[in-house]
Enzyme design. Structure first.
Site, mmCIF file in Angstrom:
data_model
loop_
_atom_site.group_PDB
_atom_site.id
_atom_site.type_symbol
_atom_site.label_atom_id
_atom_site.label_comp_id
_atom_site.label_asym_id
_atom_site.label_seq_id
_atom_site.Cartn_x
_atom_site.Cartn_y
_atom_site.Cartn_z
ATOM 1 N N GLU A 1 0.784 -1.051 0.009
ATOM 2 C CA GLU A 1 -0.018 0.021 -0.067
ATOM 3 C C GLU A 1 0.934 1.259 0.127
ATOM 4 O OE1 GLU A 1 -2.625 -3.176 1.375
ATOM 5 O OE2 GLU A 1 -0.779 -2.478 1.709
ATOM 6 N N GLN B 1 -7.947 -2.276 -1.086
ATOM 7 C CA GLN B 1 -8.914 -3.724 -1.230
ATOM 8 C C GLN B 1 -9.902 -3.442 -0.026
ATOM 9 O OE1 GLN B 1 -7.480 -7.945 -0.854
ATOM 10 N NE2 GLN B 1 -7.182 -7.455 -2.979
ATOM 11 N N PHE B 2 -9.615 -3.180 1.216
ATOM 12 C CA PHE B 2 -10.473 -3.108 2.271
ATOM 13 C C PHE B 2 -10.043 -1.541 2.924
ATOM 14 C CE2 PHE B 2 -11.075 -7.298 1.548
ATOM 15 C CZ PHE B 2 -12.490 -7.426 1.609
ATOM 16 N N ALA B 3 -10.671 -0.837 3.288
ATOM 17 C CA ALA B 3 -10.030 0.409 3.992
ATOM 18 C C ALA B 3 -9.442 0.344 5.209
ATOM 19 C CB ALA B 3 -11.283 1.123 4.584
ATOM 20 N N HIS C 1 -11.770 -5.939 8.545
ATOM 21 C CA HIS C 1 -12.192 -5.907 7.386
ATOM 22 C C HIS C 1 -13.510 -5.070 7.386
ATOM 23 C CE1 HIS C 1 -9.959 -9.422 6.412
ATOM 24 N NE2 HIS C 1 -9.793 -9.037 5.124
ATOM 25 N N PHE D 1 -6.836 -1.671 5.264
ATOM 26 C CA PHE D 1 -5.467 -2.074 4.958
ATOM 27 C C PHE D 1 -4.638 -0.775 4.779
ATOM 28 C CE2 PHE D 1 -6.712 -6.129 2.879
ATOM 29 C CZ PHE D 1 -7.106 -6.675 3.842
#
Length: 670
Positions: free
Chosen positions: A410, A432-434, A477, A436
């Protein structure tokens, strides 16, 4: 005991030859080396005299900075570090402005907002560092990506110190550059020390070039103090990077004669080490070559040094004469964000019923068609279409150069997006998911957010953030992290609750030259539908909408909270107003106050945990601005102050939906 275990013996005599250089070229190279040396001496004097507050000395490393800068074309970007004064002088940065930067004057590159070498100079294609060191390497990847997509056969030079290579950003940036074949010349200033930590406490390998093997990257080890050899080899290496379009790691063995910064000193150096390295001074070695070969005499060289000393003194006096900054809150607030926005002509077409996920995909499709400079980046977003399928089919339509799968890193990708924007591109990065995004917080909070305020750069980055609970995804997640970013000046934060707003706000965000964090609630992706126009249209930021009009009580909320509030409003026998904020930064305070003053009672609802969130700020502002129109205390409703649990019954207890109805019933009775 300090032991040199590297193939280049840094304790061997420095042998400088003239092979391949004309007398004029050697004399010009000496001039380029001499100027930063003269400035070094003057800055040390200015520091002791209290004229500047901090100095990071490159004394002993001038050869590396000058030769590396000279190897690059003037229109190629260089990402600099603390000890690269020679880069700035080689690029002919005006000295009075450079010194004003060191003094915190308005005429400096950051208008007194950042110190020393923490700045960029766009007109000289220089991109400055931040104190976290490693993140600039990802920025270099983004600058190089712009060159790659334009096919202009240019290279990017990025400096890093040996200590900074211990950071994860070094690994991430090297890996991205290798995987994407980006034309970056990574130069490691291997000067033995990370502040006071010796190299053998930083890494175990014998030489940095060994690290390149794991990335499938070419590498070379160079004597960073030999001016003629270094200039020739770095010029050849830069040509290799340009022509092949591939990255290369150059380990340049050098030494700093003074402390990490002047105040820290060098007491930790083993006895005699400084004296040994003083015999390998590239500036003095080239001077001896000029004298030995009869290219210049002592008087000529002394006159040259005196001329530079006068030039430096004049520039320093000019900078000292500049007025001290008069603080102006309006100016400071204005410069946190750029006002530039690249909106296309609006052409909304026929309305089609869409789910939120379809509206987001449509927005990206329209944006890619409208902005040729736009690139999408994210894990699994190309052929796979992303884990939520928001980019499905876009790689096939627009190509994998513009819809790019990224390695799982990231921080480097966010840095890449920033560099890409500085070079003239525009990007959307999909988390991909907040959750991360925590792996990229330095890039967002310290690079993307601050860079315009510091020296006027425009990131032009949207970070899409699939967020929220209610889908049984557990603590990694499901988090609501928007409050992290509303606190950071320089970021914008959008949070739509429906498909129409999602498309219009996303197109608005992509057009903006500021960094925008774009939150999309996963639960809403496929559970809500709206009539959404085809084509290009935008929804204004900072403009809340009234989802339900009422006058007995207002519920102020955003995202999934809007739907909870509407459901509760329909279930009670009272006229409830639901105000959908749509964007959190900027916030529509006028609409909030108007709704509260009309209804006289208010609940602020957030899905985030109850303490220290966006709702707390809204409640505080309502109390300050609407106190005399309130008929009851403002209530705050949010999730439990725990991580988000996985089991459905625990998650339902965690979320505030049931507590919202109780709060509405209680407030209506007051």
């Amino acid at each position: 005991m300090f032991v040199d275990n590297r193939p280049i013996n840094a304790f061997s005599p420095l042998s400088v030859g003239k092979s391949g250089f004309s007398d004029k070229e050697l004399l010009n190279l000496y001039k380029q080396l001499l100027l930063p040396r003269v400035i070094e001496n003057k800055m040390l004097s200015a520091l002791r005299g209290g004229k500047i507050s901090k100095w990071f000395s490159g004394f002993g490393q001038e050869t590396l900075s000058v030769c590396a800068a000279a190897a690059m074309h003037p229109d190629e970007y260089i990402c600099t570090m603390h000890r690269n004064l020679g880069v700035f002088t080689t690029r002919k940065v005006p000295l009075n402005r450079l010194f004003a930067q060191f003094m915190g004057k308005a005429e400096g590159y950051t208008k007194g907002r950042d110190r020393s070498f923490h700045f960029g100079a766009p007109e000289h294609n220089l991109v400055g560092m931040i104190s976290h060191l490693g993140p600039q390497l990802g920025v270099a990847d983004g600058l190089a990506l712009n060159h790659k997509l334009r096919e202009d056969k240019k290279a990017v030079l990025a400096f890093t110190g040996d200590g900074a290579t211990s950071e994860g950003d070094f690994h991430e940036a090297m890996n991205v550059a290798a995987v994407w074949d980006l034309p970056v010349l990574f130069v490691v200033e291997n000067n033995y020390w990370g502040l006071s930590t010796p190299y053998y406490e930083q890494y175990k390998c014998k030489q940095f070039i060994d690290k390149a093997v794991g990335y499938g990257m070419e590498a070379v080890q160079l004597d960073g103090n030999n001016p003629t050899e270094l200039k020739q080899k770095l010029s050849d290496i830069a040509d290799y990077v340009r022509t092949t379009g591939k990255p290369l790691l150059a380990e340049c063995v050098t030494f700093r004669m003074r402390g990490h910064e002047e105040a820290s000193g060098t007491a930790y150096y083993p006895e005699g080490l400084g004296e040994t390295w003083s015999k390998r001074d590239g500036v003095e070695a080239l001077k001896e070559l000029l004298l030995r070969e009869g290219i210049a005499g002592l008087e000529e060289l002394a006159a040259m040094e005196e001329s530079y000393a006068k030039k430096v003194k004049t520039a320093l006096d000019e900078a000292l004469a500049y007025d001290e900054i008069i603080p102006d809150p309006e100016v400071e607030m204005r410069d946190v964000y750029t006002s530039n926005i690249e909106l296309k002509e609006e052409s909304p077409g026929e309305k089609i019923e869409m789910r939120m996920i379809d509206a987001i995909k449509d927005a990206l499709d329209v944006a890619l068609d409208s902005y040729p400079e736009l690139v999408l980046m994210g894990q699994d977003i190309a052929d796979y279409g992303g884990v939520f399928k928001a980019t499905e089919g876009l790689a096939e339509k627009f190509g994998k150069e513009r819809v790019r799968n990224t390695p799982l890193c990231e921080s480097a990708i966010l840095g890449t997006s920033l560099g890409f924007g500085i070079a003239g591109g525009r990007s959307m990065v999909e988390m991909q998911f907040a959750d991360f995004v925590s792996c990229g917080m330095t890039q967002i909070a310290n690079n993307l957010a601050k860079i315009h305020y510091r020296w006027g750069a425009e990131p032009k980055v949207v970070v899409r953030m699939p967020t929220g609970a209610g889908v049984g995804a557990g603590p990694f997640h499901s988090q609501s992290l928007e409050a992290w970013f509303t606190k950071i000046p320089g970021l914008k934060v959008y949070f739509p609750s429906n498909a129409y707003d999602a498309k219009g706000l996303l197109l608005r965000a992509i057009a903006d030259n500021n960094p925008v964090l774009f939150f999309e609630h996963k639960y809403l992706y496929r559970t809500v539908k709206s009539q959404v126009p085809s084509g290009f249209y935008t929804v204004d930021e900072g403009k809340a909408s009234i989802a339900i009009e009422g006058d007995a009580l207002t519920i102020i909320t955003y995202g999934l909270g809007v739907h909870w509030a509407m459901e509760v409003a329909d279930s009670v026998d009272a006229s409830i107003e639901v105000l959908d904020l749509r964007t959190l930064v900027p916030m529509d305070w006028d609409s909030i106050y108007a709704s509260v003053n009309k209804c006289n009672k208010a609940i602020v609802l957030q899905e985030d945990t109850i303490s220290y969130g966006v709702a707390s700020e809204i409640v505080s502002k309502i109390q300050e601005n609407c106190f005399f129109n309130l008929d009851a205390p403002v209530m705050k409703v949010g999730s439990l102050d725990t991580p988000v649990p996985f089991a459905k019954n625990l998650e339902n207890q965690f979320l505030p939906k049931e507590r919202l109805k109780l709060a509405v019933e209680k407030l209506l009775q007051l």
